[in-house]
Design a protein around this motif. Structure first.
Motif, short mmCIF file in Angstrom:
data_model
loop_
_atom_site.label_atom_id
_atom_site.label_comp_id
_atom_site.label_asym_id
_atom_site.label_seq_id
_atom_site.Cartn_x
_atom_site.Cartn_y
_atom_site.Cartn_z
N LEU A 178 0.79 -1.22 -0.17
CA LEU A 178 0.00 -0.05 -0.13
C LEU A 178 0.88 1.23 0.05
O LEU A 178 0.62 2.32 -0.72
CB LEU A 178 -0.86 -0.05 1.38
N VAL A 179 1.87 1.25 0.78
CA VAL A 179 2.84 2.54 0.85
C VAL A 179 3.29 2.88 -0.50
O VAL A 179 3.68 3.93 -0.57
CB VAL A 179 3.91 2.18 1.83
N GLU A 180 3.61 1.65 -1.35
CA GLU A 180 4.24 2.00 -2.78
C GLU A 180 3.31 2.36 -3.64
O GLU A 180 3.02 3.38 -4.54
CB GLU A 180 4.74 0.58 -3.23
N TRP A 181 1.91 1.66 -3.38
CA TRP A 181 1.08 2.07 -4.61
C TRP A 181 0.03 3.21 -4.65
O TRP A 181 -0.27 3.73 -5.46
CB TRP A 181 0.00 0.69 -4.57
N LEU A 182 -0.13 3.38 -3.22
CA LEU A 182 -1.16 4.65 -3.14
C LEU A 182 -0.55 6.10 -3.62
O LEU A 182 -1.46 6.90 -4.11
CB LEU A 182 -1.60 4.97 -1.67
N PRO A 183 0.74 6.26 -3.47
CA PRO A 183 1.39 7.53 -4.06
C PRO A 183 0.80 7.42 -5.53
O PRO A 183 0.93 8.70 -6.15
CB PRO A 183 2.74 7.53 -3.63
N ILE A 184 1.12 6.42 -6.18
CA ILE A 184 0.81 6.46 -7.65
C ILE A 184 -0.48 6.40 -8.18
O ILE A 184 -0.88 7.37 -8.85
CB ILE A 184 1.43 4.71 -8.07
N LEU A 185 -1.39 5.97 -7.09
CA LEU A 185 -2.86 6.35 -7.62
C LEU A 185 -3.26 7.77 -7.22
O LEU A 185 -4.06 8.44 -7.87
CB LEU A 185 -3.74 5.50 -6.63
#
Length: 624
Positions: A178-185
């Motif tokens: 989640l820490v990696e993916w949420l900034p992308i979203l």
């Protein structure tokens, strides 16, 4: 009379048992093996967090059972849901059919355990199946979408608050994704990433209790560095739609609570007449034999066996234990059939590894090695590849490597995307045509003597090998011999400074390679045949590269040929560009304006069905 072995559950344990039995009785028509699962594929459970966290697509961890058992045709595959077991008549009762058995292996695994906590089922999201992972993934995307349209800053922050309940392996891996993916979203939806918050809640006083304090501290330090709020020693008391309540009374506003706090045996197994222990697990002995039954065995997360080699602790619910129990169950059945002595279960585990996102992990191996970062992640990937090789699936080993390294998005792997292949292969077309032309020119020179070259179809040996030149010397002058050697030196002299002689990669052959060449070309007659064949090969290489046919294989062949020319003392340094050019072309250069665009998909479908069989959504091998 034929023996019927039925295995219920195609997880790691069921697959391990089926493969061992399938190999043992591959040529024995008196033993039939049936593997039943509600899915037609093996779900690679250890990577569910990557699906839920948007790193991989769902198909990346669905491994079709037909492909896994393509060499073991005696293992019949059935897609069915088992509802009951009739022990009196030795029949497994499914929703689609019934299955008679002489020996039965129960390996249906586990499911999330909510411990009766208020709101988990209604408002929480579990992570123990493919369906769970896809549901979490869709929910997260939906929360970001709603947050991007929410004007109330308080509610927007709640929508962008993501909480994981449970500090075990699954929970830590999930929060890392989640820490990696949420900034992308957030970037995709033009949100301020500073409004996103991450929470990890663990009721126990520490996380990752199966590794040492050293790995725990490293994991905690890394997660806090990434901005994760970690709560220890304070369990979840309630999960509501828009917040959670801790035992201490603290509330955290969130619309996303992912429950990874524990598992229990598959509840279906509670109706199958085998004695249960803690968390509904089925009691078995050291041979994985179900308590009270001579012909029923238990394996995987479902089994409860207190292992004396591990301080009488129950077998852990991890992949290594699942495979070991499946192997022991299969061995016990083999012993029953053959009348040999059974082998007892012995828990031997290589270690534990946990990833926190795609680039960092911690691991404790062989009870003495503590590693972190790139090395830990590399070991984890290597262990996954080794698993596929161990079940005889080179196809899925390659597929795993491709998904994790070559087609990954947003640089989410240990190489930070440096190996990702999303470029436009159109730009390789000029290189393919030029490279093919070079080989074509060389082929024409050697075949027809064009472009000022010497034809290799004449009755003169051009290879500068001492044992061949001795024969030439006996019938020709030393000057003629020197001319032959000079011709050999000029074979690939296409590019060098005017007036300078190009430098050979090897002035003379290494001894070991000379021995091979002398074995392959012991005399002039063989050498003449080989040089004519080589001329045609180079001509063919040029033509197929220009046409873009079998580009990967042909480019690889050119690397081998260049290496042989180098070792033979027939290749110059200025033309070593042949090798990197060939490697570049192996990345699908023939699929842009080349015949590979048409031929490779056709061959793929042809060989796929021939080698692996046709994958299906539902298997009915043993349903008459």
């Amino acid at each position: 009379m034929a023996k019927e072995i039925v295995i219920v559950g195609a997880g790691f344990a069921g697959v391990a048992a089926a493969r061992k039995l399938g190999k043992k009785y591959k040529k024995d028509k008196t033993v039939n093996i049936t593997l039943i699962d509600r899915h037609s594929y093996l779900t690679y459970m250890t990577e569910l967090h990557e699906i839920a966290g948007g790193r991989l697509e769902p198909d990346a961890i669905k491994y079709d059972l037909r492909r896994i058992f393509h060499r073991l045709n005696n293992v019949k595959l059935v897609t069915d849901n088992v509802s009951e077991i009739d022990h009196d008549n030795n029949v497994v009762i499914g929703e689609q059919s019934n299955y008679k058995f002489d020996y039965l292996v129960l390996a249906v695994g586990a499911e999330p355990n909510d411990f009766g906590i208020d709101g988990v089922k209604e408002n929480g999201f579990t992570l123990w199946s493919m369906e769970d992972a896809e549901r979490v993934r869709e929910h997260i995307i939906d929360m970001v979408y709603k947050a991007a349209r929410e004007h109330d800053p308080v509610k927007r922050r709640a929508l962008l608050s993501f909480l994981v309940c449970g500090g075990g392996f699954t929970g830590v891996e999930m929060i890392g994704e989640l820490v990696e993916w949420l900034p992308i979203l957030a970037e995709e939806h033009k949100l301020n990433p500073d409004e996103i918050s991450f929470h990890l809640v663990e009721a126990a006083p520490k996380i990752l209790n199966t590794v040492t304090e050293k790995e725990q501290e490293r994991a905690m330090k890394y997660m806090r560095k990434k901005g994760i709020d970690i709560t220890l020693g304070d369990g979840i008391a309630k999960i509501a739609e828009d917040h959670i309540e801790l035992a201490s009374g603290k509330k955290i506003a969130t619309y996303t609570s992912i429950w990874t706090a524990g598992i229990k045996a598959n509840t279906d197994a509670s109706e199958w007449g085998v004695e249960q222990a803690r968390a509904g697990r089925l009691v078995a002995d050291q041979y994985m034999q179900a308590k009270g039954y001579d012909n029923v065995f238990v394996a995987g997360d479902l089994v409860y066996y207190e292992d004396p080699t591990n301080n009488n602790m129950p077998t852990p619910q991890i992949v290594q234990a699942a495979e070991l129990t499946g192997d022991v169950a299969a061995t016990s059945i083999i012993s029953e059939i053959s009348g040999t002595e059974k082998e007892e279960f012995e828990g031997k585990y290589d270690g534990n590894m946990v990833s926190i996102g795609s680039t960092y992990g911690v691991a404790y191996l062989y009870d003495k090695y503590s590693v972190q970062g790139f090395i830990a992640m590399f070991i984890k990937h290597a262990a996954n590849v080794i698993y596929f090789l161990s079940i005889g699936s080179f196809y899925y080993a390659w597929l795993y490597i491709r998904h994790e390294f070559f087609t990954i998005k947003h640089k989410r792997n240990i190489f930070r995307g440096h190996l990702s292949a999303h470029g436009n292969i159109l730009w390789l077309v000029p290189l393919r045509l030029f490279y093919g032309a070079m080989w074509l020119v060389e082929g024409l020179k050697k075949t027809f003597g064009m472009f000022g070259g010497q034809s290799w179809f004449e009755d003169e040996v051009v290879f500068p090998f001492p044992w061949l030149q001795e024969e030439v010397t006996s019938a020709a002058s030393a000057t003629e011999t020197e001319e032959v050697v000079e011709v050999a030196k000029q074979i690939f002299s296409l590019n060098y400074v005017y007036g300078e002689e190009p430098m050979l990669v090897f002035d003379e052959m290494p001894g070991w390679f000379a021995s091979i060449m002398e074995f392959m070309m012991p005399n002039q007659d063989v050498a003449l045949f080989m040089q004519k064949m080589m001329s045609l090969v180079e001509l063919g290489i040029g033509l197929v590269l220009i046409a873009g046919l079998f580009t990967f294989l042909v480019s690889g062949l050119t690397v081998v040929l260049v290496a042989m020319f180098c070792l033979s003392g027939m290749f110059v340094w200025v033309n070593m560009w042949f090798i990197p050019a060939a490697i570049a072309l192996m990345m699908g250069a023939g699929r842009a304006f080349g015949l590979d665009y048409y031929v490779m998909p056709w061959l793929g479908k042809l060989f796929d069905g021939w080698i692996w069989g046709k994958p299906k959504h539902i298997y009915t091998d043993n349903i008459g």
